[in-house]
Design a protein around this motif. Structure first.
Motif, PDB file in Angstrom:
ATOM      1  N   PRO A 119       0.989  -1.417  -0.095  1.00 28.88           N
ATOM      2  CA  PRO A 119       0.050  -0.044   0.042  1.00 28.88           C
ATOM      3  C   PRO A 119       0.946   1.232  -0.053  1.00 28.88           C
ATOM      4  N   LEU A 120       1.973   1.179   0.785  1.00 34.73           N
ATOM      5  CA  LEU A 120       2.770   2.357   0.558  1.00 34.73           C
ATOM      6  C   LEU A 120       2.969   2.720  -0.718  1.00 34.73           C
ATOM      7  N   VAL A 121       3.734   1.769  -1.683  1.00 36.47           N
ATOM      8  CA  VAL A 121       4.320   2.112  -2.893  1.00 36.47           C
ATOM      9  C   VAL A 121       3.020   2.345  -3.746  1.00 36.47           C
ATOM     10  N   SER A 122       1.927   1.812  -3.479  1.00 36.31           N
ATOM     11  CA  SER A 122       0.555   2.092  -4.391  1.00 36.31           C
ATOM     12  C   SER A 122       0.205   3.378  -4.337  1.00 36.31           C
ATOM     13  N   CYS A 123       0.430   4.062  -3.217  1.00 42.35           N
ATOM     14  CA  CYS A 123      -0.171   5.418  -2.831  1.00 42.35           C
ATOM     15  C   CYS A 123       0.633   6.353  -3.817  1.00 42.35           C
ATOM     16  N   ASP A 124       0.113   7.443  -4.375  1.00 44.33           N
ATOM     17  CA  ASP A 124       0.784   8.298  -5.298  1.00 44.33           C
ATOM     18  C   ASP A 124       1.841   9.266  -4.735  1.00 44.33           C
ATOM     19  N   LEU A 125       1.529   9.470  -3.366  1.00 46.55           N
ATOM     20  CA  LEU A 125       2.410  10.221  -2.795  1.00 46.55           C
ATOM     21  C   LEU A 125       2.708   9.674  -1.159  1.00 46.55           C
ATOM     22  N   ALA A 126       3.769  10.102  -0.475  1.00 46.41           N
ATOM     23  CA  ALA A 126       3.891   9.822   0.677  1.00 46.41           C
ATOM     24  C   ALA A 126       4.859  10.498   1.597  1.00 46.41           C
ATOM     25  N   ILE A 127       4.324  10.736   2.928  1.00 43.65           N
ATOM     26  CA  ILE A 127       4.887  11.633   3.844  1.00 43.65           C
ATOM     27  C   ILE A 127       4.856  10.829   5.133  1.00 43.65           C
ATOM     28  N   ALA A 128       6.255  10.723   5.641  1.00 43.50           N
ATOM     29  CA  ALA A 128       6.708   9.948   6.795  1.00 43.50           C
ATOM     30  C   ALA A 128       7.046  10.667   8.010  1.00 43.50           C
ATOM     31  N   ALA A 129       6.838  10.104   9.051  1.00 45.42           N
ATOM     32  CA  ALA A 129       7.238  10.773  10.252  1.00 45.42           C
ATOM     33  C   ALA A 129       8.591  10.478  10.536  1.00 45.42           C
ATOM     34  N   ASP A 130       9.470  11.335  11.001  1.00 44.14           N
ATOM     35  CA  ASP A 130      10.886  11.053  11.192  1.00 44.14           C
ATOM     36  C   ASP A 130      10.977   9.883  11.907  1.00 44.14           C
TER      37      ASP A 130
END
Ligand code: COA
Length: 276
Positions: A119-130
């Protein structure tokens, strides 16, 4: 929306947030969670109030990956159950999410392991917590990154990083995920909500049909040669013209060339203006 047990679905200001909601199990993806995600994505794909979809996790985890007890051990003696569980997982986290008709953002709040990369890579964009921790932990317990994890990792990471993390199982944090291109940005966890909001605000100013066609065009043309891409993109542009009720292209041209009220290099055209 039905009363789901393993996920939460909330809508605010045209942004739908889907939260994997098994915090006690670090949001591990069980067959029930996968069934609910598939159902939710089918419904949300047709939801007129969703212009952006955010996927995140409750508590300390984005997701600890496939549920080792319910997804693996719980289905291994029943081939039909096992096949159905695999199909549902692939269907929501690959097909439905990757080709969801709106922009999707993964907000990676915490642990993200193994199957969670799908699901992470399938999402178009991604923002993570440090503070998030990512890991291809499969090698630690004697399997390879299956499902479509290996394929996703080779798409999202460079060759050396993909090999390194798949072969060592070492974990890495949000800042490292940003450095290697797995996410667009990483911020302190306390600022994750605000960072996602800034991104959704930017997207909400843009024409949703243009965004939809743009993501579809990027996804499909990646696997085509140049001749096929040129032909496909011409057809795709024509499709956008006919499926955009807002007539964005005409408005944009008119606001730049005739009324001179905006510069397309710097911002979006005025979506609320009368038809050109
Ligand atoms: N599948 C099933 N259950 C899981 C799970 C998974 N992938 N990840 C965590 N859980 C369960 C644990 O069994 C535990 O359940 P219990 O309370 O009934 O014993 C509960 O979630 C909490 O897990 P715990 O390990 O105590 O939490 P933690 O915060 O100390 O550690 C992790 C978090 C994510 C580091 C650790 O749970 C872990 O390594 N999980 C497996 C990650 C993995 O390899 N996933 C790949 C699967 S493809």
């Amino acid at each position: 929306m039905p009363n789901y047990e393993c996920i939460k679905v909330e809508n605010e200001n045209r942004v739908t947030t889907v939260t994997l909601n098994r915090p006690d199990k670090r949001n591990a993806m069980s067959p029930q969670l996968n069934d609910e995600m598939l159902d939710a994505l089918i419904r949300l794909g047709a939801d007129p109030d969703t212009d952006v979809l955010v996927l995140t996790g409750e508590g300390d985890a984005f997701t600890a990956g496939m549920d080792l007890k319910e997804y693996f051990r719980g289905t291994e003696h029943d081939p039909v159950l096992s096949e159905r569980a695999k199909w549902t997982m692939r269907e929501w986290s690959y097909t439905r999410l990757r080709f969801f008709p709106r922009v999707t953002i993964a907000a990676v709040n915490g642990w993200c392991f193994g199957g969670g990369f799908m699901p992470l890579v399938s999402c178009d964009l991604a923002i993570a917590a440090d503070e998030a921790q990512f890991g291809l932990s499969e090698v630690n317990w004697g399997i390879l990154p299956g499902g479509l994890v290996t394929k996703d990792v080779t798409l999202a990471l460079g060759y050396r990083d993909a090999m390194y993390y798949a072969l060592t199982g070492k974990t890495f944090g949000g800042q490292r995920a940003k450095e290697i291109g797995l996410v667009n940005d990483s911020v302190p966890r306390a600022e994750l909500g605000e960072a996602v909001r800034e991104l959704t605000d930017t997207l909400l100013k843009l024409n949703p049909q243009t965004l939809r066609s743009t993501k579809e065009a990027l996804r499909h043309s990646a696997d085509m040669n140049y001749e096929q891409s040129a032909d496909y993109l011409a057809a795709k542009s024509a499709q956008l013209g006919s499926r955009d009720p807002e007539k964005g292209r005409l408005k944009g041209l008119s606001q730049f060339l005739d009324t001179k009220e905006f510069k397309p290099g710097l911002a979006a055209y005025r979506r609320d203006a009368a038809d050109a």
